[in-house]
Each structure stands twice: as structure tokens, then as C-alpha cells.
Design an enzyme around this catalytic site. Sequence first.
Site: not given
Length: 1798
Positions: A565, A700, A743, A1354, A1543
Site C-alpha cells: 500500500c 495514511h 484506498h 449461393h 440478392d
Amino acid sequence: MDSTFRRVVFFSNEFPSDDLKELFRRLDQHSKDRRFRLLSIFLEESTAILKDEVSKLPRPLKELVPPFGSVLGLVDVDFRQGPLGAAMESSMLTILELGLFIGHYESEDTEWDLVPGESVLAGLSIGILAAAAVALSSGLSDVAKAGAEAVRVSFRLGVYVADISAKLEAPQSDGTLSSWAHVVTEMTEASVQDELKQFNTDTHSPELTKVFISAADKTSVSVSGPPSRIKAAFQHSPVLRYSKSLPLPVYDGLCHASHLYTQSDIDSIINSAESVILPDRSVRLALLSSKTGKPFIAKTASELFLEIGTELLTGTIYLDNVTAGIVRHLQPQSKEMSSWQIDSFRTSLVLRSIHSAVEAKISGEQRQLTRRDLVNWVNKDFGPRRPRSHASSKLAIVGMACRLPGGANDLDLFWKLLEEGRDTLTTVPPDRFDLNTHYDPTGKTENTTQTPYGNFIDRPGFFDAGFFNMSPREAEQTDPMQRLALVTAYEALEMAGVVPGRTPSTHPSRIGTFYGQASDDWRELNASQNISTYAVPGGERAFGNGRINYFFKFSGPSFNLDTACSSGLAAVQAACSALWAGEVDTAIAGGLNVITDPDNYCGLGNAHFLSKTGQCKVWDKDADGYCRADGIGSVVIKRLEDAEADNDNILAVVLGACTNHSAEAISITHPHAGAQKANYRQVLNQAGVNPIDVSYIELHGTGTQAGDAVESESVSDIFAPVTPRRRPDQRLYLGAVKSNIGHGEAAAGIASLLKALLVYQKNLIPMHIGIKSEINPTIPKDLERRNVGLAMQNTPWPRPAGKKRLAVVNSFGAHGGNTTLLLEDAPERVKIQGTEDRITHSVLLSAKSKKSLQANMESLLSYLDQYPETSLADLAYTTSSRRMHHNMRFGTSVSCISGLQKVLRSQLDNPNFASEVRPVPNEVPSVILAFTGQGAYYHGMGRELFAEFPYFRAQVQQLDRLAQRLGFPSVVPVIENSIEDTPSSPILTQLSVVILEIALARFWSLLGVSISAVIGHSLGEYAALAVAGVISATDAIYLVGRRAQLIEERCAQGSHSMLSVRAPEDAIQKMLAAEPETASIAYEVSCCNTNQDTVIGGLNGEINDIRRALEAKSIKCTILDVPYAFHTAQMNPILDDLEALAKAVPFKAPSIPVISPLLATVIYDVKSLNADYLRRATRETVDFAAAIEAAQDMGLVDSKTIWIDVGPHPICAGLVRSMIPSASAMSSCRRNEDSISTISKSLVALYLAGINPCWAEFFKPREGEYSLLHLPKYRWNEIDYWIPYIGTWTLDKAHLKHGTKPTTPFSVSMSRPSALRTSLVHQITAETVEATTAMLHTISDMQHPDFLEAIHGHTMNKCGVATSSIWSDMAFTVGEYLYRRLVPNTKDVHMNLTDVEVLHAQVASKTKGSVQPLVLRAHLNLSTNSMSLSWFNADGETGECAAESFASAMIRFEDPVAWRKEWARLAHLVRGRIEVLEQRASEGKASRLSKPLAYALFKNVVDYADRYRGMDSVVLDELEAMAEVTLVPERYGTWHTPPHWIDSVSHLAGLVMNGSDASNTRDYFFVTPGCDSFRLLKKLEPGARYRSYVRMFPLPEDPNMHGGDVYILQGEEIVGMVGMIRFRRVPRLLMDRFFSPPTTTSVPGPVPPLAGVTMKYHDIAQTAPVRPTPTPPIVLPNPVVSSTMASKAPEPAPLLATSSESSTPKESPIVTPAESERADPVDNNMISQCLRLMARETGLEVEALTADASFVQLGVDSLMSLVLSEKFRTELGVEIKSSLFLECPTIGEMTAWIEEYC
């Protein structure tokens, strides 16, 4: 001391014969021993002084000195190389002798024994300076201090001598060293003097460059002078030619030259030294003059150094006098004297001579003469070293940047968050991982998290890859922490105004990086799902720092630290330690954390670190653990003295930083108050600070019961003890940023530091929001009595008058580490108040992309609108001198802020701005200096430069002193404009111009302009030759001055004149010859300036007649304001004498090319440059135009060449523009304009042309008056590079411990519920819908009956091939579905399917019962009304999705009204063409085809099923056709728009290409790779009748490609259109290879599992154009073209066929040469394939691979080079080395190589 003892200490002018590097190395080693304290002090002081002197050098000289931490770092530099040779040799000799002297006494541990009267000092040349330091000392400690000042003077002396000497004779262009002194033996001084005098007289040598005697004794004479003249003297004199002589190692110039130096020279060296010793220190010991042998008479230090300076520069050395002086000192005064000693540094010829003379003197007497060598001690072994402690400087934090939760993407937003007391708590966003599957509050599900909370940065994947020279592929694989480390490092450097190399402390070799990181989420989770080329450099921690160092080219250390940390603050402490240790001069430090991995959540939760209820509740009674947070932060740190010297903004000062470990804690993770308190004491003692004086502590503060209790105890006991108690006015405030943003783990410490720095800036402590209920009872109860507590509301923190506030920042690691930083206020800056008289200022902006440049301009404009009182000078200083500059540039010179705002608005309002902006070229353009003649002269030319810039002023003054020593008048009054405004003499006029021009050329060099060539116009050619090194500056001044004197003496002033005519020479001749009255007029052509500008000269009357005649013909004529007709017969009387003078001048080969207007050519050697050249240049025509044309013809000049006019007014610049209209020509000075403004404008123009001026030098004279502004940060051109964690495999791996479950083949379940299911879209696998964005992933099985039937409708080569109509239906299906999810009440959704590109054809497998899955991924962005689509193959057994798509497209949701209007304008044209086709068919000129015939022709390539055969009849006329179409009434499945209908109305284009006589259908077939758009105004109707029309045409950019628009009409109205459908020609012999069924359904390579996909679609429209992540084609199961064929034949269109970009199959047929010929190779096809392959592998668009794009900019590093070279070999059959990407650094060079060799 024994009264019979006498001593002489002799300081030589030569280095000892020992190995110099070893001597300095030994000195350095001894200095680290505490027994050599004074030696260490001396070396440290000498190092500091040399650094200071180097920092003051002009930039070109400064760059010659490598960065050094101690004098030892300079030893490896060859002293005698380059223009600093004299300075380095002088200073290093002084350091060595004084270091050996001091070390000798310390090694013997003896008292100072140099007693006045008994000891005398002597030395030669530079040795006298070292002796002076001893003469000024009463003890050894004085020598250490005075010695450093002697080093300063010796360095300055060397610089000055070299500079003056270079003006006498330029160094050899090839670097060859030439001696400036020769010693002659066996000749007397008088005889040598006679020979030299005769030589100087015979050769008309100027006084300054004469050869002279610099030293003499009874056996030898030293002759000095410019090397070429010494050589000439020895050749000229028979006596000297045959004398015994040797060159001396004197390579840097002249000393002992009374004819060269004056008192002003000496004063400029001695009196300008910043010495604290020189003013008042007294001379203690006698020092003998090397000229007279008598002691100097000086009484003080300043007097002594002036005397020594005078002797070194102007006095002749007489060794006999020195010897006599020493003997006199040793001469016995009484019979008792018996012991004499000479101390020296080894021996030498001179010393042996002195020793012999003394021995001869005492011969026969009972005297003892001893010699003591002061060098011997250095090689002794003094036993184990006793190290000395390093002194600590204060450190300055000068820059910072961040990416923190809550949208705090910059410091202002972070402060706003703190000031408002905001809490950034949120739940885990879906782009990290899916809480629905990974969150279990009970903890029963293995590997899940028990808390859903966290604090996250916005848009963690957004990154400007192009800026950092990374390819999109590399960027995606690189950990976001590493990316954002790069970004914040840049922003912090930008805030700090760091430009690498601008100052000694920012030299790239002295900058290091230190970052804390404690996790590898990205590498372990996201990137590991598909490990790629960049897995290691993108994920390993070391590369985070390494990438910063590599990008910025920092070669200092790079450290990545993990202290859990506290990693971020520990990295800062490591950076501070490196600064204190002298390992770096600038450090970038920070902490990194980006959360993506649910495993870490699970692990931390199971270890009871995390709160299950939310945010960190610091000091709250309900504190139950910490809440995780992202965070990225960077700071820039320097030593305080460096920051002040660099004119930095100092945010705060670091007094101390320490880290220790809680070794005595009850467990490894438990905090320990004793360890914390010990660390506080250590840091306070390091700084010498009373803890009571600390008034703010950033805790801290994690919000854990144990952590809060222990930290509150340690802080209160040390900083607020019970006794001594804090006074009421000494309140200690506490804060904890984790209560706001959580933190940040490895980034927690840097976040705390950033908050503390902002507290210093804002003078306010933000409110603490961590106490949600009441204070924790474990906190000491007496805090209030101790006057300490949390700031529960925003609390002012004013700076006390005359004092500094102290603050502490804590950061503790879960592993037991404790790091504490002690800060204080920055020194109060007193800005130097100067008189700002610069009229205009240059404001610059740059970027690496057009969008960023535009955004940067917008940001600056917004800033100026907000702060209109901004200082323009400060803004110019900040944007130019204090910024790193990039290739997209904006620059302007303005006189006020409002003018700048106007320019910015004008540019930003320009709709063509983006298209007009061009990047500067990668290759810096060449620069040519053009020197004007005397016609530009005026009083005050360059006046402002002379007043403002010390370097320019010094150059002018030095040249002026040389001119005066040559007997010419001073030109300084002309430049200062202190002379009466009356016509000046030719001497003053011409000397002023030449001196100004030489000084200007050197000034341009100082400003960073590298000169490629020179050209001089008339008088300007003398300056040009001097700058090119052909003649020395002194010779140029001498020749110009004497030439002017000859003109005054021999030519009648005012009798002749010169006429400038706006016409070419031949036209003038014809016009004059055509008239009887002018046909016989005599004139001469003086100058051909351009093809249309000619200057003629002659007698006044005749020139006036010509002027009248030409003006009568409307020819523009101007009489020039010059007193003579130069380059005409009027110059004849001076030519012989001028040539004689010039013959005495040495001519050298030019160091840069000289463009000659006399010879109309470019001169590279010395053959053409001689006295005759100057004679002819004076008399003959200046053919400036022909010279420019010659330079163009010879390739020296091109369209990119930049011209700088060097002279009082830009005459040459105008001539160049007339010759080359596109030329960029800048000015140095301009009549009636402030010369600083002129230079400023030219610098901007140079900057915009691609030159990088040294802006630091431009602002250096007044830097203390400028302030570095905190401007808006760089605006990034960001794109989201994010690899989502897909699936639940972090959960699934938990089952492995119970045994692996049996796997079952993958299947697409049609029984599983799905909100969307059609014949082609079978199952939704992932879906996310937000306010304006949506994401959808689907999976389909091509072997499903509906899908398979559509494919088999196709067929090609008897294989079912998915047609483009299938992808169209899928796209429309998904598009409408997602759009209605966001806009549910929409009646009709009109979609334009655009940018369709299919890279690999999909061929149906013939294996019965197989699974052939494919995945469709769609991302919709409502703000842009667009949706991206990508199709992927998937593994038939596992369902794993391929990493790369085989097809992609975009859908744009548009207004059909616009379509209708567009098509209404076109309908009559289309109908007209249809009518023409019908008419031609009826006339037999076009073919009418029935349905059977049409589809029979089609069957040549494609066999359509009946439902696809919608064309009833076709009219075909070469590449144009129309068809009548009837759709089948049946839909045959569930579709949005049935593929067989699509198509039927569109495949007319395919028939045209594959059935027309206009195409070679025997050898080739045509397939389509896609289209630009497909729109239908309304849905196709079953059984409805339509007409189709198309006209195909070859595409000019690719001879193998055709394109065209297919129009679909219903009745008379256009109801649909396929825009720019493309067909590619493919050799028919490849049909089998491209259209065969796949043999396997697996997809190669590890890919992430498909199930459980959850992805958040990011809206990137506001920061960057919407752009789907580029994905390269993957290797499909169907066979592909061999590598041999791929390199020879055009590749097939990928929509219906597999692209040749696919990998080569294991077995490939051999292609014979005949087959290769039949493939009709096309030269540029190989290039196209190469470019597409490079685009695919880098992830770039092909369009980005322009000819001038460099591989470095494209992100092709060594690793990618290896990958590309392998891909070229395996896929294209092209063998290249990876080094080719270095040898051919741009795309253009690479393609040229391929065309040449492949």
C-alpha cells in the site's frame, strides 16, 4: 619551522606523464575517504563551478559537454577535441595540480608548512592559476576554496582564447588538430624575430594574425600564430625552414599575444567571474612572474588574477627569468641556511632545467637540495576506506498530474472534489467485472467478492496511442496503469515546464523514473485471455517505467517498486534518495493502480482488509476496513537549487523522506506504533525540524480499527506530545484523503502527496468526511488538549509572514513498511522586475494529431477568455521555451493578448483548418544563410539584439575589438545608433555590415539553427566565406576594411552609380540597342539578381540616360543609394592590391557548401577559393540568379529548403522568393522594425517549417523576469483500448481442485430462451443497455438448417458460400433490435449499412452433424446515431471466439426524407439510362437476356437457387445493365430482409462483371469485397416487381477493381441503392483454392470463452472519432492461396472469397513461372498486400500508412519488426530482415525497397 629551510612549489603547464584517467580516478577514490575531507570539498566545489560555467555557455558549446556528476565524468572526454579543448585542458590541469597538492598534505596528515618569506610559488602558463590559489591561502582549507575559483578563471580563459583564436583562423573542417606554436632550438630570440618580421612584412600579414615569439630562453624560442601562417612562415624563411623545430601540443589558440588582447579582454574574463573570494582575500605567498621572474606586486586576489590574466594573454614567457627568480629565492642569506626543497608534480624539461641551474649555483657549497614529488602519494594504499556522509539538499516538487476516482482526471477536478467534501464510492462497473456473477455477500461462492464497492477512475482504457508511438495492438495489450503512467508523466513534466536537455538538470541522461505498483490485474486477467506479441512488454511491471524512459529518451535509472500500500510514496522516497545521492538530477515518481481482477477483491476480502459497507471510514467508530480504489499519480522532483536555477514553479519543498519496517509488530500485517514513531524521528532529524513546528499531517488513514488506532497514537506522541505542549496558535491539523477517494493501494501514497501539495497551493485544508457517526473510541482521548485534530470543515491554512509551513505525509504498507515525507513551503519567489520592451512575442502550440492541436488551441483560447490579464511575455515563455514540441504546430507572433485571441478564433473558425494543418516533415529541412551586401546598411541595424542578447553583443564586441586592433574604426556606435545620422564612410559601412552578419550567423547557430550552406551577395560573400570557415573572421574583417580603404583611396566617390532594373539582362540590351540615342551608351551588368531583376552600373550621366530610356518603356528603375558602382570598371584600380592582400590570407576548404554567385555553382572544396576569386568577385557580375539555379540543379536546394536572410534588411530573401516562389525565406533584421520582433517572427516561421529552435536561448537573457504559467494540459486524441474480462473463468477455476469436469462439444442451443432469434441470428450471449449506448453479442450456427439453406442458395465451385445479403440481413436485424431497445417507441427504423468489408469468405462445411458457429458483436452509440458490427468465427468444439473478425460494417441511423430528396434528383437520370438501354436492345446494339440465359451466364461463377433468381430479364451493354425483377412471394424463414430478396434486386452488378463481353471471364472471375452503403427506403415486398440498374467502371486506384452504384426502382421511384459496390478480378485457376469446404471448424490460437460476456460500450464520440477497434483477419479453415501465388497475383475479393492475407496452408501447390505469367502480375499489388499485412498486424488503418509515415511513429518497434518480417515470409513469400525497418525508416522507403528487390 627550521629557519635554514627554503621551499619552491612549482606548478607546471603540462600534465604529469602518468595515465591521466587513472590519476583522476585515484583522486576521486581518495575523496570519498573522510581522511581527505578538504580534497572532497575542493572536487565538489570545482564540479559545481564547472557545471555553473558550462550552464552559461552558448548552446552550441554547452552541447559539447556531456552530463557529469563529478570532474571524473569529464576525464573520458578528449581534452583537445573541439572548441572547448582549451577550457577543458586548462581547468582539468588546475584541478589535477591543486587536488594533488591538497591530497598530499592530507595524506601526510601534516600541518600547513608554507611560510611567507621561506616559501615561494612559481609556475608556467595555466600552472600559474593553480599557484595563485595557493598564494591566496593561509591554510589548506583556503586552498580548497580559492582553488575552485582558480578553476573558474582557467575555464573562462580557455573558452575566451579559443573563441578569439577561431576568429583568427577557423579550425580544420575535418577535425584535424593543428598546432598554434612551434619551438625552435639552437637559434637566438633576435634571429628568430628578424625572420618573423621579414615574413610578416613580405606577406602583408594583418597585425592580428602575424607570427610572433611567445616564449624564449637561452636554448629555444617558441613561435606562435595561426597554424597556416606558422606553416607559411617556415616555408617563406630558409633559415626557419631548415632549423630544428617541433610543433608544440597547443591546439586551441593563442596566448601571450600582446598584439591580440587588450585590457578589456582580460577584464571580461576576470572581473565577470562570480567569485566570493576575489574581492577581499589577500596575497599570502610570493608568486613569481613567468615573464620577469619577480613576484607579482598584487596585494589582493582580484589584483593578482588580473596580473596573471594580463601575463597569460599578453606577456612573453622567459624561462631564464623564472629560473633566475627561483635561484634568487634559494640564494643563501646566511651561512646557517642549509636545506632547500623544490616541490613539483613529476618532472619536465623545464623543471630539469631549473633544477640544473640551482645545482650549478650551489655547486661546491654545503647545501642540500631535495625534490619532493606531489604526485607519489596518490598511488599509496591507505587501508580500508572510511566513507564520508553525503550532504543533503532540499528537494523541490515542480510538477504533478493525476487520474483519480470521481472523475478527477486533473488537479483542478481533484481539488474541487476535496473542497466539496465528495465521496467517490460506487459499485464495481461492468467494464471491470460482472457483479451479478462475481459478488456474493455470503462468501459461500468460491472466488467471489463479498463487497461490491470501490472507487474507480473514469475511462481507464482511453489512451492516445499515436502520441506515444504505439500501435493500437500494442496499446490494447499494454496495462492501463503503464499507459496512464506515460500520460501523467507527460502532464507532470508539462506542468513543470521540463524540456529534456534545456538545462543541465534536465539532460536526458540525468532523469530517472520511480513508480510504485503492487498488482498485475491486466496482465493476469484481461490480457491473459489471449496472450499476444505484447504480453510481456505490455504487462510486466518493469516495462511501465522502461516505457517512460524509452519514450522520452531518459537514460537515468528506472525503478518499479512494490511495497504494497505504500508503493507510491516509497517510490517518491526512492526518487528523493537518488537525488540526494547524485544519481539523478530530475526524478519522476508516482504510484499506479487500476483494478480489474475479481481475484484480488476476493483475496483482500477473505483476509478481512476490505469494508463490506462502503467507503474508508477513517477514525470512525464503525471503521470496518478499507474500500479499494484506482489511482494514477506522477510528480516531478529536482534539487531545490536546480529548480531555482531553472526558473521552475516550486509546489513544495521536500526536507526529508524515510522508510522503515514494523519488524516488532505482532503480525506481518499489523501496524506498529513504535516503528512509525521511529520513522518520524528519523525524518525530523534528517531535516533538523522541531515536530511542534509541523502544522498539517496527511494520514495514511485507511479506516481499519487497528490502523487508525496505531497511527493516531504515533502521530500524537511525536507531533503533539503532552510535553512540551503545543501553544494555542500551533494547531496540528490532520486529514485523510482515503475518506474521499478510497484506498488506492499502490497509488494511495501519491494521492496523499498530491492532496498535500494542493493544500499548499490553495492555503486551505479540506474537510474530513471519514467520520460517519462518531469518532473511534480507540483514538487518544486527549487530542484536543494536545491541540491536534481532524479538520472537520474547510479550514484556512495561511502562510505565516516570514515563515514556512511544515507538513507530513504518511503511507504505510500492509507488509509492514512505513514511509514518511516531510514538506515545507516553497521559497517565496521574488520575480525580477525588468523593463519589458519586447514588442512582439511568439506563442506556440503543438500536438501529434490534428484533433489534439485544435483542442489545445481551444483550451488556450478558453484560458485567455478566463484570464485576459495573462502576461503575454509569460505566455510566450511558457509555450515556447518550457514546452516539448511535436509535429503538428501552430505559432504566431503577436503584441497583445487580444491579438492572440483574435488569431486563435480566426483559426478555429476556419472550416478548412483540419485539412490545412500539415505535420512538419520528419526530416529537418535544410537551411541556407543568404548574406546581403552593403545596400541594406542603416544606422541602428541590430540595435535591439545588441542591447538584449549578451551572446550577440559579445560577438559584435569581440569582432569590433579585432577591427580596432587592425586599425579600423569601431562599428559599435553604428549598431547602437549612437552615431550621427549622416552618411558613413565606406570603411564604416562595409565593416558594420560584415561584422553584423558574422555575429548574426553565430546568433542563429546559438538559436539552434543548423546551417546547410551559405551564399553571399557582393559584400555579403565575405561574411559567407567566414561563416563557412573558408577564411577567418579576422581575415574577413581585414580584407573588407582594407578593400574599403582602397576604394576610398583609388575610386572617385559619386562619379558612378548603380541602377536596379526590373528586366532581364538580354531585354535591357535589346531595348537600349533598339534606340539610336541609347545604342552606344556604355554600362556594365553588376548583378543578375533574379531572372527579372538586373543591376547595371556606370558613369552617372550614362546611367541616368539609361534610366530615362527604360522608364519611357514602362520599365521600373531605381537608382541605388551607394557611393560607387561596384562590380564595374570603377573597381579596377583596387584589384591588384586587393589580390596581393588576399594572397596573405589562408583559404581552407569550406565546412559547409558555398553557393557562388561569381561561378554560378556550388563549391565544396578549396580549389576555387583563393585570392583570385576575391579579385574576380569584386569586379565581375554577381550572378545571384544563376547561383540559385545551380544549387537547385545540384540538389542542394529543393522546395523544402529554408532561407534566412542574414543582414540589415531582407534583400536576399526577396530575391530568393522571386526565383523560387514557394521558398520559405526569413529575415534577421528589417529596416524600421524592432530586430527582436523580426527574429521572433522568423523563429516562428522556422518552427512551423519543421526546425526546432532553441527557445531557451531566446529567453535566457531575461528568464528571471518570466514566470512559468500553469496552462491547460495537453488534450489527448484518445481511443478506448480495453480488453474486457469475458466469462466467469476466475470463478470456474475454483472447481479444478475437485477435478476437471468432462467437456462436451459446443452447440448453439435453439431451445434456450433468447430475446432475439431469426433464421440467421440464433442466440444472444451478452447484452448491455445504458442511457445512450448499447452492446449486443450474438452467436449463430452456419450448419443450422435455415442458415445452411440460405448459404446453399449461393454456391461457388459446388460449395455453399455466404453471400453479402446474409451479412446485410444480420446487420439490419441486430441494428433494429438494439435501436428499439434505446428508443422503444420508434415507428420505423431506417438504416444505412455502410463500410461493409469482408476479409474472409465463409464456406459451409460438408461434414454432416458438424457445428460451424459464428459470433456477431454490435456496439450502438445513440449520440452519433451509429453502430459498429464485427463478425467472428468461433471454435466448433469449445465455442471460443476468434480474436480477429472476418467481416465488419457500420450502420448509420438516418432520416429517409434526405434519401428521398437525394434520389428524386437522380431518378430521371437513372430512368433515362434505362430507356437508352431498352432502345439499344431494340436496335440490337445491346443484349437482352432472358431469365434462364442470365442465370446460365451467372452459373459461370455462381449457381443461384431458385428463390434467389429474381431477375426476369436483363439488358446488358458491356459494363452497363438493367434488369426487371420479381421477388418470390415466400420468405422461407424468419428475417429482417430475406437474403434471397436482397440478392435478387442487387446481384445485377455481379452479372455485369461475370457475364459481360467487356470482361475476360475465361481467365478471370470477379468477386465483391464489399460496398460503401446499402439503403432501402421501404421494406422489400413479397412478389413485388422492381427494376435494377447499374453501370460498373474500373477504379483508377486499382486496375484489378471495378465499382458502381446499383439503383433499385419501384415504378418510377428509386427505393433503394447499393452504393459503390466493388468487384475484384481473380484468376480463375484459383477457384478451387478459394472455394473449397473447410476441413475443420476450430479456430487457431487461445481465445476467451464466449459465454457470460458483459461489456460496457464507451461513448468516445466527444474525444475521438467513432472507430471500431481494428482487427486483423484470422486464418480460416478453408484453403487459401499459396504464398508464392499471393506475391504474384491480385488477391481475390474477400466478401465472397478468402483473402490472400490469410496464412499459407501447410500444403501449397507449386506455381510455375508460366502460371505466374498467366496471373497477370501487377506491380503495386505486392505493395498493397504488404501494406494490408502491416495494417493488420499493427491494428492501424491502411490509410494511416502514408509514404512519409515513419515506423517509429506507427509504433513498429523491434518486437513488431520481428513479427512483421516473419509474416512477410510466411504469408507473402517475401524474405526481409527485421533490420529493414531501421534501414528503411518510412513506409515510402520500405515500399521502394520492395519494388526494387521483390
